[in-house]
Design an enzyme around this catalytic site. Structure first.
Site, PDB file in Angstrom:
ATOM      1  N   HIS A 260       0.811  -1.214   0.000  1.00  5.84           N
ATOM      2  CA  HIS A 260       0.000   0.000   0.000  1.00  5.84           C
ATOM      3  C   HIS A 260       0.845   1.264   0.000  1.00  5.84           C
ATOM      4  CE1 HIS A 260      -3.336  -2.651   1.320  1.00  5.84           C
ATOM      5  NE2 HIS A 260      -2.384  -3.237   2.005  1.00  5.84           N
ATOM      6  N   CYS A 261       2.126   1.156   0.352  1.00  4.64           N
ATOM      7  CA  CYS A 261       2.899   2.360   0.654  1.00  4.64           C
ATOM      8  C   CYS A 261       3.995   2.673  -0.356  1.00  4.64           C
ATOM      9  CB  CYS A 261       3.511   2.229   2.050  1.00  4.64           C
ATOM     10  SG  CYS A 261       2.280   2.105   3.380  1.00  4.64           S
ATOM     11  N   LEU A 262       4.985   1.786  -0.465  1.00  8.43           N
ATOM     12  CA  LEU A 262       6.188   2.138  -1.212  1.00  8.43           C
ATOM     13  C   LEU A 262       5.946   2.458  -2.684  1.00  8.43           C
ATOM     14  CD1 LEU A 262       9.011  -0.112   0.252  1.00  8.43           C
ATOM     15  CD2 LEU A 262       8.296   2.181   0.899  1.00  8.43           C
ATOM     16  N   ASP A 265       3.342   6.162  -1.996  1.00  7.73           N
ATOM     17  CA  ASP A 265       3.580   7.323  -1.139  1.00  7.73           C
ATOM     18  C   ASP A 265       4.642   8.281  -1.676  1.00  7.73           C
ATOM     19  OD1 ASP A 265       1.709   6.066   0.342  1.00  7.73           O
ATOM     20  OD2 ASP A 265       3.011   5.536   2.017  1.00  7.73           O
TER      21      ASP A 265
END
Length: 419
Positions: A260-262, A265
């Site tokens: 979900h992040c790298l 974001d």
């Protein structure tokens, strides 16, 4: 009756928060628009690695956990935490989930309530985007009538050491009073709270953390490509560098980044810099390019390995070990392993995969899930280790597989090639 907490979003961030809040004495209402999730939660069946079924059973039995899709259950809340996803859409931050949550919550805000955003997003989102939605829909103003805060989530799914309770929590508020309310709430949930001076600092903090990882993973990924071409063992070099007790942090290469992040974001930060300052964030853009192309590089290396064994990728049986985006986690969305599987499928390979952490009720489309038995592995033309779950028997994998392409440095032997 205890304080009423509403947690919007019951995923890998919201569900652990809801469970922890129940144990801290809050009356918790979990809201999620995914009916499949709500049905499973009401049956005390968890789909989040960090929350087991027994914890859900205890929460339901306490009478202090209610989960559903209806915002009417959130009426008269004391604190609300928004933990909805913030994806990218054509390279642009997609705030629709935050907007939907804000519009639905606004009519329910009463004087003295606290609203906290945890979703990862660009600096300015809480004040410039969420605040107007809440004020317009409620007829109230912050900070005069209700409190508004931001606290970046720091959940690391599947990490047995660092979980919600013992990971320091950065908190912020639109003013001093909002900061204090936000701090007081999280002090009941986690051990250590780290206040910062503004919403924007807290929002940037989260992006900095993930951009740091993204850039350094890209560094070792590109280094692994060139080291292999130079005939140098990059894994041995990383092990040697890791003995330095200062000025170095260990990162290892792999088939790409996921979750979900790298993959998302750092692009939020790049977008904000471009939009506000008119500059390109070159580090982020270069890291994106390198990491995005790692699945293709993995397939290229696999093709070379099969060619050396007088086999074409078309028609070869390729067994993928691990589909999740990270070790010991079960989420395979945005996973580089799925991208590898898609490319191999287009090239005509017979792709099979094993991942005991991936939800059996939601298998990835187009991928046959089988058990990593000795028989299955021995019949594969190539076995590719993509996610190095600890539950895999790597000694057996190396021993029975004709050819192992290892992107995680878990196997050694004459039949093994490493990324």
């Amino acid at each position: 009756m205890g304080e009423k907490l509403v947690v919007v979003g019951q995923g890998y961030v919201g569900l652990p928060l809801a469970m922890r809040a129940v144990s801290a004495g809050f009356d918790v209402v979990g809201i999620d628009l995914d009916e499949w999730r709500v049905k499973r939660l009401n049956a005390a069946e968890s789909y989040v690695e960090d929350v087991d079924d027994d914890l859900l059973v205890a929460a339901h039995r306490s009478g202090r956990y209610l989960v559903g899709t209806d915002y009417a259950d959130a009426e008269a809340f004391d604190v609300c935490v928004i933990t909805v996803p913030t994806p990218l859409r054509e390279g642009v931050p997609d705030l629709r989930h935050i907007g939907s949550a804000g519009e639905s919550l606004a009519p329910l805000i009463r004087p003295g309530a606290t609203v906290i955003l945890e979703s990862t997003t660009y600096p300015g989102t809480t004040e410039e985007y969420l605040r107007p939605l809440l004020e317009e829909g409620s007829g109230l103003c912050t900070p005069e009538d209700f409190f508004l805060g931001y606290s970046p989530e720091r959940i690391d799914p599947g990490n047995p050491r660092w979980q919600l309770e013992n990971t320091p929590k950065v908190v912020s508020g639109i003013d001093e009073a909002s900061l204090e309310r936000t701090r007081e709430f999280y002090e009941r949930i986690v051990r250590d709270v780290v206040p910062v001076s503004s919403l924007q600092v807290a929002e940037l903090c989260k992006l900095l953390e993930n951009t740091f990882r993204h850039v350094n993973i890209a560094l070792v990924n590109e280094l692994s490509i060139f080291a292999q071409q130079l005939g140098i063992d990059v894994w041995e070099a990383i092990d040697a560098a890791s003995t330095k007790p200062f000025g170095y942090m260990r990162f290892t290469p792999g088939p790409g980044v996921g979750g979900h992040c790298l993959p998302i974001d750092p692009s939020y930060l790049s977008w904000k810099v471009k939009r506000s300052l008119g500059h390109n964030f070159r580090f982020v853009e270069l890291a994106n390019d390198i990491n995005d192309h790692m699945p293709d590089h993995v397939v290229h290396r696999l093709i070379l390995g099969l060619n050396q064994r007088r086999k074409a990728v078309k028609g070869s049986r390729v067994f993928l070990l691990g589909l999740a985006y990270k070790k010991n986690a079960g989420d395979c969305r945005e996973s580089p392993a799925i991208e590898v599987a898609k490319v191999l499928g287009k090239l005509g390979a017979d792709v099979r995969a094993a991942d005991p952490h991936v939800d059996a009720l939601m298998p990835p489309p187009g991928i046959e899930i089988v058990q990593p038995t000795a028989g299955e592995l021995s019949q594969a033309d190539a076995v590719v280790i993509l996610t190095d779950h600890d539950c895999f028997d790597y000694e057996m994998i190396q021993r029975v597989s004709p050819f192992v392409f290892d992107t995680r440095d878990r196997c050694r032997g004459a039949n093994v090639e490493r990324l």
